[in-house]
Write an enzyme that holds these catalytic residues in place. Structure first.
Site, PDB file in Angstrom:
ATOM      1  N   LYS A 139      14.558 -10.173  -1.457  1.00  0.00           N
ATOM      2  CA  LYS A 139      14.577  -8.732  -2.201  1.00  0.00           C
ATOM      3  C   LYS A 139      15.421  -7.637  -1.077  1.00  0.00           C
ATOM      4  O   LYS A 139      14.699  -6.875  -0.751  1.00  0.00           O
ATOM      5  CB  LYS A 139      13.458  -8.085  -2.690  1.00  0.00           C
ATOM      6  CG  LYS A 139      12.570  -8.908  -3.468  1.00  0.00           C
ATOM      7  CD  LYS A 139      11.506  -9.495  -2.975  1.00  0.00           C
ATOM      8  CE  LYS A 139      10.494 -10.366  -4.063  1.00  0.00           C
ATOM      9  NZ  LYS A 139      11.191 -11.151  -4.744  1.00  0.00           N
ATOM     10  N   HIS A 148      13.301 -16.230  -2.355  1.00  0.00           N
ATOM     11  CA  HIS A 148      12.486 -14.943  -2.677  1.00  0.00           C
ATOM     12  C   HIS A 148      12.932 -13.691  -2.080  1.00  0.00           C
ATOM     13  O   HIS A 148      12.172 -12.798  -2.318  1.00  0.00           O
ATOM     14  CB  HIS A 148      11.028 -15.356  -2.077  1.00  0.00           C
ATOM     15  CG  HIS A 148      10.110 -14.615  -3.010  1.00  0.00           C
ATOM     16  ND1 HIS A 148       9.206 -13.563  -2.206  1.00  0.00           N
ATOM     17  CD2 HIS A 148       9.706 -14.597  -4.132  1.00  0.00           C
ATOM     18  CE1 HIS A 148       8.510 -13.091  -2.960  1.00  0.00           C
ATOM     19  NE2 HIS A 148       8.514 -13.543  -4.020  1.00  0.00           N
ATOM     20  N   ASP A 171      -4.103  -0.168  12.606  1.00  0.00           N
ATOM     21  CA  ASP A 171      -4.342   1.007  13.478  1.00  0.00           C
ATOM     22  C   ASP A 171      -3.529   2.120  13.330  1.00  0.00           C
ATOM     23  O   ASP A 171      -3.479   3.008  14.242  1.00  0.00           O
ATOM     24  CB  ASP A 171      -4.598   0.365  14.956  1.00  0.00           C
ATOM     25  CG  ASP A 171      -5.695  -0.454  15.180  1.00  0.00           C
ATOM     26  OD1 ASP A 171      -6.579  -0.337  14.229  1.00  0.00           O
ATOM     27  OD2 ASP A 171      -5.667  -1.090  16.190  1.00  0.00           O
ATOM     28  N   LYS A 183       3.939  -5.871  -0.589  1.00  0.00           N
ATOM     29  CA  LYS A 183       3.522  -6.829   0.537  1.00  0.00           C
ATOM     30  C   LYS A 183       3.562  -5.867   1.676  1.00  0.00           C
ATOM     31  O   LYS A 183       4.500  -5.787   2.500  1.00  0.00           O
ATOM     32  CB  LYS A 183       4.380  -8.012   0.684  1.00  0.00           C
ATOM     33  CG  LYS A 183       4.414  -9.025  -0.102  1.00  0.00           C
ATOM     34  CD  LYS A 183       5.246  -8.871  -1.294  1.00  0.00           C
ATOM     35  CE  LYS A 183       5.279  -9.908  -2.469  1.00  0.00           C
ATOM     36  NZ  LYS A 183       6.108  -9.317  -3.685  1.00  0.00           N
ATOM     37  N   HIS A 235       2.564  -5.493  -6.686  1.00  0.00           N
ATOM     38  CA  HIS A 235       3.468  -6.492  -6.149  1.00  0.00           C
ATOM     39  C   HIS A 235       3.923  -6.144  -4.677  1.00  0.00           C
ATOM     40  O   HIS A 235       4.779  -6.945  -4.244  1.00  0.00           O
ATOM     41  CB  HIS A 235       4.693  -6.592  -7.145  1.00  0.00           C
ATOM     42  CG  HIS A 235       5.619  -7.911  -6.775  1.00  0.00           C
ATOM     43  ND1 HIS A 235       7.014  -7.633  -6.399  1.00  0.00           N
ATOM     44  CD2 HIS A 235       5.324  -9.004  -7.012  1.00  0.00           C
ATOM     45  CE1 HIS A 235       7.547  -8.894  -6.536  1.00  0.00           C
ATOM     46  NE2 HIS A 235       6.602  -9.778  -6.741  1.00  0.00           N
ATOM     47  N   ASP A 240      28.182  -1.398   3.115  1.00  0.00           N
ATOM     48  CA  ASP A 240      28.879  -0.916   4.234  1.00  0.00           C
ATOM     49  C   ASP A 240      28.353  -1.095   5.654  1.00  0.00           C
ATOM     50  O   ASP A 240      28.797  -0.417   6.517  1.00  0.00           O
ATOM     51  CB  ASP A 240      29.110   0.710   3.973  1.00  0.00           C
ATOM     52  CG  ASP A 240      29.717   1.109   2.881  1.00  0.00           C
ATOM     53  OD1 ASP A 240      30.651   0.059   2.137  1.00  0.00           O
ATOM     54  OD2 ASP A 240      29.770   2.147   2.237  1.00  0.00           O
TER      55      ASP A 240
END
Length: 401
Positions: free
Chosen positions: A310, A308, A119, A114, A112, A315
């Protein structure tokens, strides 16, 4: 304990409108190697554009390694894949066998992440798949999502992770020998392709270079609870505010107890959750609304479009951006990757963006309304939560990696 490394430049990228131009620019400047890992690769306008950039890189001799998830990319046309491979792009699928009739416990252990690294000089980590923000059902507004662009001392950890996973899947696919033989070979040059015109401009990175950051993985070997534990440590240390924006939010017992304990000691806890249901099991999110609301945890549902995200900010000092949802599938099953940043400027920037979404596009779920009007929804939520527990029980403890 999460290993933070100083000496990084971390740039927040909001949605594909900022992420894809930055990713494409990095690919265009690649001279040696590219690793790209994504759960979904959609051959829409964005997918074609990134694909052309990858092909151009391969044709000028860059080693291009693309790892796709077998389930997330199950509908990716073979013609598109073949076109990339003919140009010299190396493509592999993580767990390509997805038939529900196989009855294997490992079916829902997905890749899952991404992640992209070019380089060894610039990396990208986040929740954004290779898909156009406007590729959403019902002509709704573009989805909300985040990624970060990384330069600095954190990059070796990202590169090592990408390289190890590529070698592991290569071996699984019985391609290890071919990979070792061809790794340093340059692909044949062909006629250059016509560059795709950019509709957006890459956002220039911030000038601050000494940012403390950590690259945190979730896998089924050495990092089973690394992301969850990083969250729990930060929540336990929170003094004033916790803001979590998460699309699929079904926290386990430890996570729920940590949030409730924070709220009880006076920390202002805000949750921005997905208000549009994409499938039945998302109702499991509602199972904990009553308990959270009773303890003054604020709940907001993003209903304008599809969220979508996450991400989280604590603080205004600690922040995370990545691929991991706060649900059993991400925290117990999938391969995930998050970047955690300890930097007031970055955390404040992310907090401002989340709060804008809350103030402009979110519905505030009130305790009295939830307790008086949603009896049937509450019943369905516990049913959905029960099904989630069954799924996790069936596949969560498989020895297969």
């Amino acid at each position: 304990m999460t290993p933070f490394i100083s000496g990084n430049q971390i740039q927040l990228l909001r949605n594909g409108i900022e992420y894809f131009p930055a990713l494409e620019a990095a690919i265009e400047h690649a001279s040696h190697e590219i690793y790209l890992q994504t759960y979904i690769y959609e051959p829409d306008n964005i997918g074609l554009r990134i694909g052309e950039a990858l092909k151009r890189a391969a044709q000028r001799g860059v080693t291009v390694n693309v790892l796709l998830d077998g389930f997330g990319c199950k509908n990716l046309p073979s013609g598109f894949v073949n076109d990339l491979e003919k140009a010299g792009v190396k493509i592999m699928f993580y767990r390509p066998k997805i038939s529900p009739w196989t009855l294997k416990k490992s079916r829902l252990r997905r890749m899952h992440r991404k992640v992209a690294i070019i380089d060894g000089k610039v990396g990208f980590v986040g929740g954004i798949n290779i898909i156009d923000d406007y590729n959403v059902p019902d002509n709704t507004p573009p989805r909300i999502d985040y990624a970060v662009r990384v330069e600095g001392k954190l990059l070796p950890a990202i590169l090592i992770s990408a390289h190890k996973l590529w070698r592991r899947i290569s071996f699984t696919h019985l391609q290890a020998n071919n990979l070792l033989q061809s790794y340093h070979l340059k692909t044949a040059q062909s006629e250059p392709l016509t560059p795709v015109n950019l509709q957006e401009k890459a956002v220039p990175p911030h000038k601050k270079h000494n940012v403390n950051a950590a690259f945190v993985l979730r896998d089924n070997v050495l990092n089973r609870r690394s992301i969850e534990n990083a969250y729990l440590t930060a929540i336990a240390q929170a003094q004033t505010e916790i803001i979590i924006a998460n699309a699929y939010f079904v926290p386990g017992r430890r996570f729920r107890k940590a949030l409730l304990a924070a709220a009880k000691r006076g920390v202002n806890v805000k949750l921005l959750l997905q208000g549009r249901l994409e499938y039945f099991l998302m109702l499991a999110t509602h199972a904990f609304y009553a308990d959270f609301l009773k303890h003054s945890i604020e709940i907001y549902e993003y209903r304008k479009g599809y969220m979508h995200s996450k991400v989280a900010v604590i603080d205004s000092q600690w922040a995370t951006v990545g691929s991991s949802n706060i649900d059993p599938f991400s925290l117990l099953l999938a391969r995930e990757a998050n970047v955690i940043v300890k930097d007031k400027h970055f955390a404040t920037e992310l907090r401002t963006d989340i709060m804008h979404s809350i103030e402009e596009s979110a519905y505030h779920v009130l305790p009295e309304e939830w307790s008086s009007r949603h009896l049937f929804k509450r019943f369905l939520s516990w049913l959905a939560y029960g099904l989630v527990r069954v799924f996790v029980g069936l596949i969560g403890y498989s020895k297969e990696q």
